[in-house]
Design a protein around this motif. Structure first.
Motif, PDB file in Angstrom:
ATOM      1  N   SER A 156       9.223   8.882  -6.713  1.00 19.16           N
ATOM      2  CA  SER A 156       8.853   7.563  -7.220  1.00 19.16           C
ATOM      3  C   SER A 156       8.539   6.625  -6.057  1.00 19.16           C
ATOM      4  N   GLY A 157       9.204   6.818  -4.903  1.00 19.11           N
ATOM      5  CA  GLY A 157       8.887   6.018  -3.719  1.00 19.11           C
ATOM      6  C   GLY A 157       7.450   6.238  -3.269  1.00 19.11           C
ATOM      7  N   ILE A 158       7.024   7.490  -3.290  1.00 15.75           N
ATOM      8  CA  ILE A 158       5.645   7.813  -2.893  1.00 15.75           C
ATOM      9  C   ILE A 158       4.661   7.147  -3.859  1.00 15.75           C
ATOM     10  N   ALA A 159       4.981   7.247  -5.169  1.00  9.11           N
ATOM     11  CA  ALA A 159       4.080   6.683  -6.174  1.00  9.11           C
ATOM     12  C   ALA A 159       3.994   5.160  -6.036  1.00  9.11           C
ATOM     13  N   VAL A 160       5.158   4.512  -5.851  1.00  8.33           N
ATOM     14  CA  VAL A 160       5.178   3.052  -5.733  1.00  8.33           C
ATOM     15  C   VAL A 160       4.421   2.614  -4.473  1.00  8.33           C
ATOM     16  N   SER A 161       4.634   3.344  -3.365  1.00  9.79           N
ATOM     17  CA  SER A 161       3.906   3.038  -2.129  1.00  9.79           C
ATOM     18  C   SER A 161       2.404   3.121  -2.362  1.00  9.79           C
ATOM     19  N   ALA A 162       1.982   4.169  -3.068  1.00  9.11           N
ATOM     20  CA  ALA A 162       0.551   4.361  -3.318  1.00  9.11           C
ATOM     21  C   ALA A 162      -0.012   3.220  -4.168  1.00  9.11           C
ATOM     22  N   LEU A 163       0.767   2.791  -5.168  1.00 12.66           N
ATOM     23  CA  LEU A 163       0.332   1.670  -6.006  1.00 12.66           C
ATOM     24  C   LEU A 163       0.113   0.416  -5.167  1.00 12.66           C
ATOM     25  N   PHE A 164       1.101   0.099  -4.314  1.00 12.23           N
ATOM     26  CA  PHE A 164       0.983  -1.103  -3.489  1.00 12.23           C
ATOM     27  C   PHE A 164      -0.147  -0.960  -2.465  1.00 12.23           C
ATOM     28  N   ALA A 165      -0.316   0.255  -1.941  1.00 10.41           N
ATOM     29  CA  ALA A 165      -1.393   0.478  -0.970  1.00 10.41           C
ATOM     30  C   ALA A 165      -2.742   0.232  -1.636  1.00 10.41           C
ATOM     31  N   ALA A 166      -2.870   0.687  -2.889  1.00 11.35           N
ATOM     32  CA  ALA A 166      -4.106   0.446  -3.630  1.00 11.35           C
ATOM     33  C   ALA A 166      -4.301  -1.051  -3.819  1.00 11.35           C
ATOM     34  N   GLY A 167      -3.211  -1.745  -4.117  1.00 10.26           N
ATOM     35  CA  GLY A 167      -3.274  -3.205  -4.275  1.00 10.26           C
ATOM     36  C   GLY A 167      -3.733  -3.878  -2.993  1.00 10.26           C
ATOM     37  N   VAL A 168      -3.213  -3.428  -1.860  1.00 11.53           N
ATOM     38  CA  VAL A 168      -3.624  -4.000  -0.567  1.00 11.53           C
ATOM     39  C   VAL A 168      -5.120  -3.754  -0.351  1.00 11.53           C
ATOM     40  N   GLY A 169      -5.572  -2.552  -0.703  1.00 10.25           N
ATOM     41  CA  GLY A 169      -6.999  -2.227  -0.584  1.00 10.25           C
ATOM     42  C   GLY A 169      -7.853  -3.191  -1.389  1.00 10.25           C
ATOM     43  N   LEU A 170      -7.405  -3.445  -2.604  1.00  7.97           N
ATOM     44  CA  LEU A 170      -8.145  -4.344  -3.496  1.00  7.97           C
ATOM     45  C   LEU A 170      -8.191  -5.762  -2.914  1.00  7.97           C
ATOM     46  N   ILE A 171      -7.037  -6.217  -2.409  1.00  6.03           N
ATOM     47  CA  ILE A 171      -6.982  -7.566  -1.838  1.00  6.03           C
ATOM     48  C   ILE A 171      -7.907  -7.674  -0.626  1.00  6.03           C
ATOM     49  N   LYS A 172      -7.918  -6.650   0.217  1.00  8.00           N
ATOM     50  CA  LYS A 172      -8.798  -6.670   1.387  1.00  8.00           C
ATOM     51  C   LYS A 172     -10.262  -6.735   0.951  1.00  8.00           C
ATOM     52  N   TYR A 173     -10.556  -6.080  -0.176  1.00  8.50           N
ATOM     53  CA  TYR A 173     -11.934  -6.038  -0.662  1.00  8.50           C
ATOM     54  C   TYR A 173     -12.399  -7.418  -1.123  1.00  8.50           C
TER      55      TYR A 173
END
Lengths: 339, 262
Positions: free
Chosen positions: A156-173
């Motif tokens: 679940s840590g890996i999944a949550v990290s991936a979710l937030f990483a995707a969020g960071v990607g979106l914000i950078k975009y």
């Protein structure tokens, strides 16, 4: 009684290592006060502290809090990495596990995008989302229907990290490429350039409480690195003890990450060096990681602010040196032949 | 039988969400300061039984009493001071020294925030010496041979100063000399008053060491009691589903396979 003479020799060698480690930390700390870009690059003479008001101000309100922050950051990341490696019985786990680092990154990026780039706003938002990452990892792990508790937490840590990483990607975009994006990128690379006494005070309670718990439990942590059945049969309340340690270490990591951004490799490499010097027992590697981690990050941060006229992101330097150390360590590790 | 340390009554066990009973209707009395072997083919439920005795798994029905008190009423710490466990094998991710590893056996006698004292260290060294392992004290547990490793696991269990020692397949991966060494160690411990229970699928290990035998098959007890009474050709054949012979050599039972094609 050859075992006792072996042991005496071993403890003498370790006593020397402790002495060198403490001396190294004190030396690095003291030297770093005088190293920087004022009044000229690299070195500030000691007498200037008595003569120059600006020099005194610089040391007291900028360098000193920053060095202390670096010390706390290194100690925290290394101790957390060490504890997490033991608790997960996995020597390549780092403190970024359980969604904390990516949560903090997302929180910082979100604040820069929607609020302002004011340090306090970014820090508090990063702190909030770091804990949210931890909380989410725990909640999801509880809902999973298969695997042991450790496996569920890691997944679940890996999944949550991936979710937030995707969020960071979106914000950078969507971020403004001229104002917000550089700010976000620089934060993600990690650094302590904005640290004042306020940041030190913000970190201090988390770091103190977390590290005190970890230091007090330093021997007990060993039991958790064994199999579940064995830890149980040795009387360990594995569920409770693991959770207490996870929450303490992750709180510490969340607070330092909120201030300094994502600083890689410290939590992974320092525990390995500590084990090299002091053997596997967490009774020694936890305090050793704290000292070594503090030394390493103070050293790296001094380089970050002194080498070039502009600041080099701290995360870049720790990754560079950390990865180089890691390669060196891997190449020199192996079955040692006994004479 | 002498005084029972463990009494098991109508014990049943099923894994979560499963109505299939892995253990069913076990009733047993295991005597103090003796060696009991739990013998049966793979999948008989031997390891599950050990895990229940350890307190790691909770009975689905029935009860287990240790020294007259229900196992469910012991705290974790009390249990760890009474019962020690030697797993079949143990993976360690870190290079603990043998001394550090065996020292962990002192945990039941230490507070959660304590570090080992000089006494803990001395006691641990004594246990290592007693098992002839002192020359390995500073070696990494990951560098040991199978037999050394098993002895180190036993040393760690003894550091707990248990009344009951549970071993899961202690001789399975060992060669003949190491097997002999481990079994002799168990006999010596029983003579010192420790109650030993070990599982095995090897009739030879059971026959050469145990005073009491529990024969298990498919979660049920085929037979239990004094070794000479239980270790018969008929009962072993029933347990393993193949014909075997039991002969006496120097007053000890020896199990032989009946190979008709030879």
């Amino acid at each position: 009684m050859e075992s006792r003479t072996d042991l005496t020799r071993l403890s003498a060698r370790r006593a020397r290592s402790w002495g060198m480690l403490l001396a190294g930390l004190l030396l690095t700390f003291t030297l770093s006060i005088f190293i920087g870009r004022y009044p000229q690059p690299y070195w500030m003479p000691l007498r200037l502290l008595g003569e120059d008001e600006l020099a005194r101000q610089l040391v007291l309100s900028l360098r000193l809090p920053r060095i202390l922050a670096a010390l706390m950051m290194g100690a925290s990341l290394a101790a957390a990495g060490n504890v997490l490696q033991m608790v997960f019985s996995n020597p390549i786990v780092g403190p970024g596990i359980l969604g904390v680092s990516q949560g903090a990154a997302f929180g910082a990026a979100l604040a820069i995008l929607t609020l302002s780039a004011a340090p306090l706003a970014v820090e508090l938002s990063a702190l909030l989302f770091a804990f949210l990452g931890l909380g989410l990892s725990f909640l999801i792990a509880r809902q999973l229907r298969y695997g042991g508790w450790v496996l569920r937490l890691v997944l679940s840590g890996i999944a949550v990290s991936a979710l937030f990483a995707a969020g960071v990607g979106l914000i950078k975009y969507v971020a403004d490429p001229l104002t917000q994006l550089p700010e976000i990128t620089f934060w993600l690379l990690g650094g302590l350039w904005s640290v004042t006494w306020r940041e030190v005070l913000l970190m201090l309670p988390f770091v103190t409480v977390g590290l005190v718990i970890v230091i007090l439990m330093r021997w007990r942590i060993n039991l958790l690195s064994l199999s579940e059945q064995t830890a149980f049969s040795l009387g360990s309340q594995t569920g409770r003890e693991r959770t207490l340690l996870l929450v303490s270490t992750v709180a510490v990591v969340a607070s330092v990450t909120a201030i300094g951004g994502v600083i890689g490799w410290v939590g992974l490499i320092i525990p390995h060096m500590a084990r090299r010097l002091f053997g596997a027992s967490a009774q020694r590697t936890v305090p050793a990681s704290i000292l070594l981690g503090g030394l390493f990050v103070v050293f790296c941060d001094t380089l970050a602010r002194a080498i070039l006229p502009g600041e080099i992101p701290l995360g870049v330097i720790t990754s560079l040196l950390g990865a180089a150390f890691f390669i060196l360590l891997m190449m020199t590790t192996g079955p040692r032949l006994k004479p | 039988m002498t005084k029972a340390l463990i009494s098991i009554e109508n014990l049943g066990f099923a894994y979560d969400g499963d109505h299939h009973l892995v253990l069913d209707g076990l009733t047993l009395e295991l005597p103090e300061a003796s060696i009991t072997a739990v013998l049966g083919p793979n999948g008989a439920g031997k390891t599950t039984l050990i895990h229940i005795l350890l307190g790691l798994l909770k009975p689905y029905k029935g009860s287990v009493h240790l020294a007259g008190r229900n196992l469910a009423h012991f705290t974790r710490r009390e249990l760890s001071r009474m019962i020690a466990f030697v797993p079949q094998s143990e993976y360690t991710a870190f290079e603990f020294s043998v001394l550090e590893y065996v020292l962990m056996g002192r945990a039941p006698h230490m507070g959660i925030l304590q570090t080992p004292t000089r006494e803990d260290l001395d006691q641990t060294l004594e246990h290592l010496e007693a098992l002839g392992l002192n020359h390995l004290a500073t070696r990494s547990v990951r560098e040991l041979s199978g037999g050394e490793r098993q002895l180190v696991l036993i040393a760690r269990a003894l550091a707990q100063e248990p009344k009951l020692l549970l071993l899961d397949e202690p001789t399975t991966h060992l060669d003949l000399s190491n097997k002999g060494r481990i079994l002799a160690t168990l006999s010596a411990l029983a003579n010192q008053g420790v109650t030993v229970i070990f599982t095995t699928h090897d009739p030879e290990a059971a026959a050469s060491t145990a005073a009491y035998l529990v024969l298990m098959r498919q979660g049920k007890i085929v037979s239990s009691g004094a070794l000479e009474r239980v270790l018969t050709a008929e009962r072993l054949s029933e347990t393993y589903g193949i014909p075997v012979r039991v002969v006496q050599v120097d007053g000890h039972p020896v199990v032989l396979l009946n190979n008709h094609n030879r």
